[in-house]
Design a protein around this motif. Sequence first.
Motif, PDB file in Angstrom:
ATOM      1  N   GLU A 133      29.629  48.188  66.014  1.00 17.16           N
ATOM      2  CA  GLU A 133      28.748  47.644  66.599  1.00 17.16           C
ATOM      3  C   GLU A 133      29.913  46.921  67.621  1.00 17.16           C
ATOM      4  O   GLU A 133      29.753  46.525  68.919  1.00 17.16           O
ATOM      5  N   ALA A 175      31.755  56.260  68.687  1.00 18.43           N
ATOM      6  CA  ALA A 175      31.094  55.355  69.352  1.00 18.43           C
ATOM      7  C   ALA A 175      30.283  55.263  70.203  1.00 18.43           C
ATOM      8  O   ALA A 175      29.028  55.093  70.648  1.00 18.43           O
ATOM      9  N   THR A 224      39.021  48.572  76.145  1.00 18.95           N
ATOM     10  CA  THR A 224      38.565  48.342  74.667  1.00 18.95           C
ATOM     11  C   THR A 224      39.894  49.192  74.076  1.00 18.95           C
ATOM     12  O   THR A 224      39.430  50.577  74.227  1.00 18.95           O
ATOM     13  N   SER A 256      32.903  47.635  69.289  1.00 19.76           N
ATOM     14  CA  SER A 256      33.005  48.829  69.923  1.00 19.76           C
ATOM     15  C   SER A 256      32.521  49.175  71.231  1.00 19.76           C
ATOM     16  O   SER A 256      32.339  48.869  72.694  1.00 19.76           O
ATOM     17  N   LEU A 257      31.017  48.484  70.777  1.00 17.12           N
ATOM     18  CA  LEU A 257      30.288  48.596  72.624  1.00 17.12           C
ATOM     19  C   LEU A 257      30.237  47.622  73.194  1.00 17.12           C
ATOM     20  O   LEU A 257      29.899  47.258  74.318  1.00 17.12           O
ATOM     21  N   GLU A 258      30.383  46.330  72.759  1.00 24.87           N
ATOM     22  CA  GLU A 258      29.991  45.217  72.869  1.00 24.87           C
ATOM     23  C   GLU A 258      30.847  44.724  73.922  1.00 24.87           C
ATOM     24  O   GLU A 258      31.381  44.192  74.313  1.00 24.87           O
ATOM     25  N   ALA A 286      27.519  49.042  78.321  1.00 27.95           N
ATOM     26  CA  ALA A 286      28.219  49.583  77.701  1.00 27.95           C
ATOM     27  C   ALA A 286      28.376  51.175  78.560  1.00 27.95           C
ATOM     28  O   ALA A 286      29.485  51.857  78.020  1.00 27.95           O
ATOM     29  N   ALA A 287      27.370  51.772  78.484  1.00 25.09           N
ATOM     30  CA  ALA A 287      26.958  52.719  78.590  1.00 25.09           C
ATOM     31  C   ALA A 287      27.725  53.542  79.984  1.00 25.09           C
ATOM     32  O   ALA A 287      28.149  54.708  80.118  1.00 25.09           O
ATOM     33  N   LEU A 308      23.584  47.468  75.811  1.00 23.30           N
ATOM     34  CA  LEU A 308      23.585  48.950  75.889  1.00 23.30           C
ATOM     35  C   LEU A 308      24.426  49.194  77.037  1.00 23.30           C
ATOM     36  O   LEU A 308      25.438  50.585  77.129  1.00 23.30           O
ATOM     37  N   ARG A 320      20.492  53.931  71.572  1.00 26.60           N
ATOM     38  CA  ARG A 320      19.899  53.638  72.792  1.00 26.60           C
ATOM     39  C   ARG A 320      18.254  54.274  71.844  1.00 26.60           C
ATOM     40  O   ARG A 320      17.191  53.883  72.435  1.00 26.60           O
ATOM     41  N   MET A 362      26.046  55.137  69.901  1.00 28.20           N
ATOM     42  CA  MET A 362      25.464  54.544  70.855  1.00 28.20           C
ATOM     43  C   MET A 362      23.767  55.111  71.316  1.00 28.20           C
ATOM     44  O   MET A 362      22.617  54.530  71.235  1.00 28.20           O
TER      45      MET A 362
END
Lengths: 203, 203
Positions: free
Chosen positions: B22, B66, B36, B24-26, B110-111, B107, B74, B70
């Motif tokens: 979590e 990650a 990151t 890592s996505l933030e 992050a993507a 999200l 999603r 993700m």
Amino acid sequence: MSEALREPQQDRSRATRQKLLEASLESLAEVGYSATTVAVVAARAGVSRGAAQHHFPTRADLFAAAVEYMTEVRLDEIRQQATGLPSGEGRTEAIVGMLADVYTGPLFRAALHLWVAASTEDALRQQIVRLEAHVGRQAHRALLEVLEVEERTPGVRETVQGVLDMARGLGLADLLTDDAARRRGIVRQWSLILDQVLAAARR
Amino acid sequence: MSEALREPQQDRSRATRQKLLEASLESLAEVGYSATTVAVVAARAGVSRGAAQHHFPTRADLFAAAVEYMTEVRLDEIRQQATGLPSGEGRTEAIVGMLADVYTGPLFRAALHLWVAASTEDALRQQIVRLEAHVGRQAHRALLEVLEVEERTPGVRETVQGVLDMARGLGLADLLTDDAARRRGIVRQWSLILDQVLAAARR
């Protein structure tokens, strides 16, 4: 120094600067933001590191100039693509196809790397936001003009904006894989839709 | 060690892993790909660096996990958003609005950082392309279902794909500035267009 002697040196300096700016956009599109340094750009442009640092003492100086240059080139691209479109049947598809081409080209790829870098770098963001608003307005205006519609007609503005966003999305979809076949189908179908929707505004 | 003693430890380990993913996505959404690192993610998750390195010895291990995580999140988001849509009038606008929300959320941000990084990193690219194709298919299928149309009807496939691309483009347009007001107008107009275009396919 006489005028005659100074002139060629200024020309050379301008040409070097131009080569460095072109190389910086190529580098961005190919190796991304982190890997695009003054040294890398100098090597790609075939310019000595000293000469490169004379023009751009820091990486921030290079990017400040590269973002301005990218804006000019993108505006040129929009203007250039807008000429030479067919008239009559097939015009709308040519327009949407042209848009998709613009947003899947190396310039869009370079811009994408810059936008994402700018999302976490304040100074870069401020500069890009200002120029991007200008490019966006020009692209929107050019699209209205080639589609031969007036923005005053209700819905036209949002219809055309959505097409620009769709083209941006097509650019993103083409980043990691060759998306050309899927893209062609979407361009064709959305051109049909656009002709239906805009028919009222064209009358 | 008895089963009774091992179980809580496994739970703790799973919880730690989950916290790291979590975080890592933030972190990707907020500070981008280069910044990151395993250490940054560990600090953000409130996990010791040693514990983080037990789960993810290298940055590549962290990103491999990650990207999988993700994808799951999603797909969950798509499934969740598809429930609770209104029926009748306003349904299409709720659907397109929901799509725009998904593509402008943290999200997607992050993507976006991952996609752009993957465009210059082969190992990451291969993993993302495989998972992205899966997410794309699921999103497309979910959209057909909530719009209540069949893909067999000519043009429907490309219309719906274009809407997904438009949502991606809206996400990109929201990266550097708050684009909410412009986006609302586009969502409304394209929902009207979509209802007109899909009317034949729904009959």
